[in-house]
Design a protein around this motif. Structure first.
Motif, PDB file in Angstrom:
ATOM      1  N   HIS A   3      54.879 -12.098  51.438  1.00  0.00           N
ATOM      2  CA  HIS A   3      54.839 -13.480  51.937  1.00  0.00           C
ATOM      3  C   HIS A   3      54.424 -13.539  53.399  1.00  0.00           C
ATOM      4  CE1 HIS A   3      56.577 -14.569  48.157  1.00  0.00           C
ATOM      5  NE2 HIS A   3      57.522 -13.675  48.339  1.00  0.00           N
ATOM      6  N   ALA A   4      54.662 -12.460  54.101  1.00  0.00           N
ATOM      7  CA  ALA A   4      54.330 -12.434  55.521  1.00  0.00           C
ATOM      8  C   ALA A   4      52.828 -12.243  55.736  1.00  0.00           C
ATOM      9  CB  ALA A   4      55.093 -11.312  56.206  1.00  0.00           C
ATOM     10  N   LEU A   5      52.123 -11.878  54.677  1.00  0.00           N
ATOM     11  CA  LEU A   5      50.699 -11.578  54.819  1.00  0.00           C
ATOM     12  C   LEU A   5      49.853 -12.777  54.404  1.00  0.00           C
ATOM     13  CD1 LEU A   5      50.549  -7.990  53.303  1.00  0.00           C
ATOM     14  CD2 LEU A   5      49.950  -8.640  55.621  1.00  0.00           C
ATOM     15  N   ALA A   6      48.804 -13.009  55.162  1.00  0.00           N
ATOM     16  CA  ALA A   6      47.871 -14.060  54.776  1.00  0.00           C
ATOM     17  C   ALA A   6      46.755 -13.415  53.962  1.00  0.00           C
ATOM     18  CB  ALA A   6      47.314 -14.732  56.015  1.00  0.00           C
ATOM     19  N   MET A 119      48.157  -4.058  44.550  1.00  0.00           N
ATOM     20  CA  MET A 119      48.625  -4.294  43.186  1.00  0.00           C
ATOM     21  C   MET A 119      48.619  -5.784  42.858  1.00  0.00           C
ATOM     22  SD  MET A 119      51.519  -1.366  42.886  1.00  0.00           S
ATOM     23  CE  MET A 119      51.853  -1.553  41.144  1.00  0.00           C
ATOM     24  N   LYS A 120      48.561  -6.600  43.871  1.00  0.00           N
ATOM     25  CA  LYS A 120      48.587  -8.040  43.617  1.00  0.00           C
ATOM     26  C   LYS A 120      47.294  -8.738  43.997  1.00  0.00           C
ATOM     27  CE  LYS A 120      53.554  -8.628  44.201  1.00  0.00           C
ATOM     28  NZ  LYS A 120      54.572  -9.308  45.018  1.00  0.00           N
ATOM     29  N   PHE A 121      46.526  -8.140  44.901  1.00  0.00           N
ATOM     30  CA  PHE A 121      45.465  -8.937  45.519  1.00  0.00           C
ATOM     31  C   PHE A 121      44.064  -8.336  45.483  1.00  0.00           C
ATOM     32  CE2 PHE A 121      49.491 -10.294  47.443  1.00  0.00           C
ATOM     33  CZ  PHE A 121      49.457 -11.645  47.133  1.00  0.00           C
ATOM     34  N   MET A 122      43.818  -7.427  44.549  1.00  0.00           N
ATOM     35  CA  MET A 122      42.477  -6.821  44.446  1.00  0.00           C
ATOM     36  C   MET A 122      41.368  -7.866  44.376  1.00  0.00           C
ATOM     37  SD  MET A 122      42.159  -3.514  44.324  1.00  0.00           S
ATOM     38  CE  MET A 122      40.722  -3.072  43.406  1.00  0.00           C
ATOM     39  N   SER A 123      41.543  -8.802  43.437  1.00  0.00           N
ATOM     40  CA  SER A 123      40.441  -9.742  43.181  1.00  0.00           C
ATOM     41  C   SER A 123      40.331 -10.819  44.259  1.00  0.00           C
ATOM     42  CB  SER A 123      40.555 -10.353  41.788  1.00  0.00           C
ATOM     43  OG  SER A 123      41.839 -10.900  41.631  1.00  0.00           O
ATOM     44  N   PRO A 155      48.103  -0.714  32.448  1.00  0.00           N
ATOM     45  CA  PRO A 155      47.112  -1.467  31.674  1.00  0.00           C
ATOM     46  C   PRO A 155      46.681  -2.769  32.347  1.00  0.00           C
ATOM     47  CG  PRO A 155      48.778  -0.558  30.219  1.00  0.00           C
ATOM     48  CD  PRO A 155      49.242  -0.262  31.622  1.00  0.00           C
ATOM     49  N   THR A 156      47.636  -3.507  32.910  1.00  0.00           N
ATOM     50  CA  THR A 156      47.280  -4.777  33.566  1.00  0.00           C
ATOM     51  C   THR A 156      46.361  -4.532  34.752  1.00  0.00           C
ATOM     52  OG1 THR A 156      49.561  -5.368  33.117  1.00  0.00           O
ATOM     53  CG2 THR A 156      48.276  -6.910  34.452  1.00  0.00           C
ATOM     54  N   LEU A 157      46.718  -3.537  35.551  1.00  0.00           N
ATOM     55  CA  LEU A 157      45.909  -3.275  36.745  1.00  0.00           C
ATOM     56  C   LEU A 157      44.555  -2.695  36.375  1.00  0.00           C
ATOM     57  CD1 LEU A 157      48.723  -2.009  39.119  1.00  0.00           C
ATOM     58  CD2 LEU A 157      47.432  -4.141  39.296  1.00  0.00           C
ATOM     59  N   LEU A 158      44.494  -1.935  35.273  1.00  0.00           N
ATOM     60  CA  LEU A 158      43.197  -1.385  34.863  1.00  0.00           C
ATOM     61  C   LEU A 158      42.215  -2.499  34.514  1.00  0.00           C
ATOM     62  CD1 LEU A 158      44.173   1.820  32.834  1.00  0.00           C
ATOM     63  CD2 LEU A 158      43.056   1.680  35.069  1.00  0.00           C
ATOM     64  N   ALA A 159      42.735  -3.592  33.977  1.00  0.00           N
ATOM     65  CA  ALA A 159      41.855  -4.728  33.682  1.00  0.00           C
ATOM     66  C   ALA A 159      41.253  -5.275  34.983  1.00  0.00           C
ATOM     67  CB  ALA A 159      42.627  -5.812  32.943  1.00  0.00           C
ATOM     68  N   GLU A 160      42.066  -5.311  36.027  1.00  0.00           N
ATOM     69  CA  GLU A 160      41.582  -5.756  37.349  1.00  0.00           C
ATOM     70  C   GLU A 160      40.520  -4.799  37.883  1.00  0.00           C
ATOM     71  OE1 GLU A 160      43.420  -7.726  40.265  1.00  0.00           O
ATOM     72  OE2 GLU A 160      43.699  -9.068  38.559  1.00  0.00           O
ATOM     73  N   TYR A 161      40.795  -3.514  37.739  1.00  0.00           N
ATOM     74  CA  TYR A 161      39.875  -2.512  38.277  1.00  0.00           C
ATOM     75  C   TYR A 161      38.542  -2.569  37.526  1.00  0.00           C
ATOM     76  CZ  TYR A 161      44.320  -0.801  40.190  1.00  0.00           C
ATOM     77  OH  TYR A 161      45.538  -0.714  40.814  1.00  0.00           O
ATOM     78  N   ALA A 162      38.613  -2.775  36.210  1.00  0.00           N
ATOM     79  CA  ALA A 162      37.380  -2.876  35.410  1.00  0.00           C
ATOM     80  C   ALA A 162      36.592  -4.123  35.801  1.00  0.00           C
ATOM     81  CB  ALA A 162      37.721  -2.914  33.922  1.00  0.00           C
TER      82      ALA A 162
END
Ligand code: SAM
Length: 244
Positions: A3-6, A119-123, A155-162
């Motif tokens: 939350h502290a990060l923009a 883990m939350k903000f790749m995209s 699995p969830t994060l791999l979808a993001e990475y793909a």
């Protein structure tokens, strides 16, 4: 906490020109992303080998990301008047233009860092199909089963990475923790958008300099080397065609 990060709402909101001022106006965005980059050894090593490729480290720890930032600022200043070294003759022409063109800026202009929870903000940082390489080097092992959900490969994060990887782009993973090595490899093997790549085949494609840096370029990799620990490498290609 997060939350502290923009965070930028989308990759279009990232001011890439301020990250890579020497590339301002070229429309270039990062092609290599080092996730949990720690002290930045991989970025620093690859910066001069692929001087026309923009690279971004993501690191969640405040002091560590600040350290990498300061390190890049210092390296840029030290090298402000040197011209980039031409890539060795033997380096086959692979990865985005390894041979510096006449317009290649001075060294280290092509690397930068963000403090971010990947883990939350790749995209939020990378558009669909824009990365040619994603690195997960000696990630935190999270040994206990109840902490496995904190692992950076799932699995969830791999979808993001793909999603952020270009078809044909490569995921590089390496660890000295056997249990984590098995975990990462198994999840990547089971994910339909990735296919395993042998180290030998990647070297044949000219990715040797990248693999060398993956093994030994990072601070953690060097520590494991000093302790004569074992290293397990596993690489995967983002498949070209969605088989769905
Ligand atoms: N890759 C570096 C190396 O090989 O030297 C660092 C390895 S260190 C064991 C793992 C790093 O990942 C730490 O610096 C940690 O702060 C960072 N990290 C862990 N979770 C993260 C996350 N969700 N987002 C970004 N960085 C993270």
């Amino acid at each position: 906490s997060d939350h502290a990060l923009a965070y930028p709402a989308s990759p279009d909101d990232v001011d890439w020109d301020s990250h890579y001022p020497a590339f301002a106006g070229t429309g270039k965005t990062p092609a290599f992303a080092d996730i949990g980059c720690g002290f930045g050894g991989l970025l620093i090593e690859l910066a001069t080998k692929y001087p026309d490729t923009l690279m971004l480290g993501m690191e969640i720890r405040v002091q560590v990301s600040q350290y990498v930032h300061d390190r890049i600022v210092a390296l840029r200043a030290l090298n402000a008047h040197s011209t980039p070294e031409p890539a060795p003759e033997s380096l086959p022409s692979v990865e985005p233009t390894p041979v510096p063109s006449s317009s290649t800026p001075s060294p280290y202009q092509n690397v930068s860092i963000v403090r971010a929870n990947s883990m939350k903000f790749m995209s939020n940082y990378f558009h669909k199909h824009t990365l040619s390489a994603l690195f997960f080097l000696f990630p935190d092992p999270h040994f206990k089963s109840r902490k496995h959900k904190a692992r950076i490969i799932s699995p969830t994060l791999l979808a993001e990475y793909a999603y952020v990887l270009k078809p044909g782009g490569i995921v590089y993973t390496i660890t000295d923790v056997k249990d984590l090595a098995d975990w990462m490899r198994t999840h990547l093997e089971q994910f339909p958008l990735f296919e395993p790549m042998s180290e030998e085949d990647l070297r044949k494609e000219g990715k040797g300099p990248i693999l060398d840096a993956v093994y030994n370029g990072t601070e953690e990799g060097k520590k494991v080397e000093r302790n004569q620990g074992e290293k397990w490498l596993a690489c995967f290609r983002r498949i070209e065609v969605e088989r769905i």
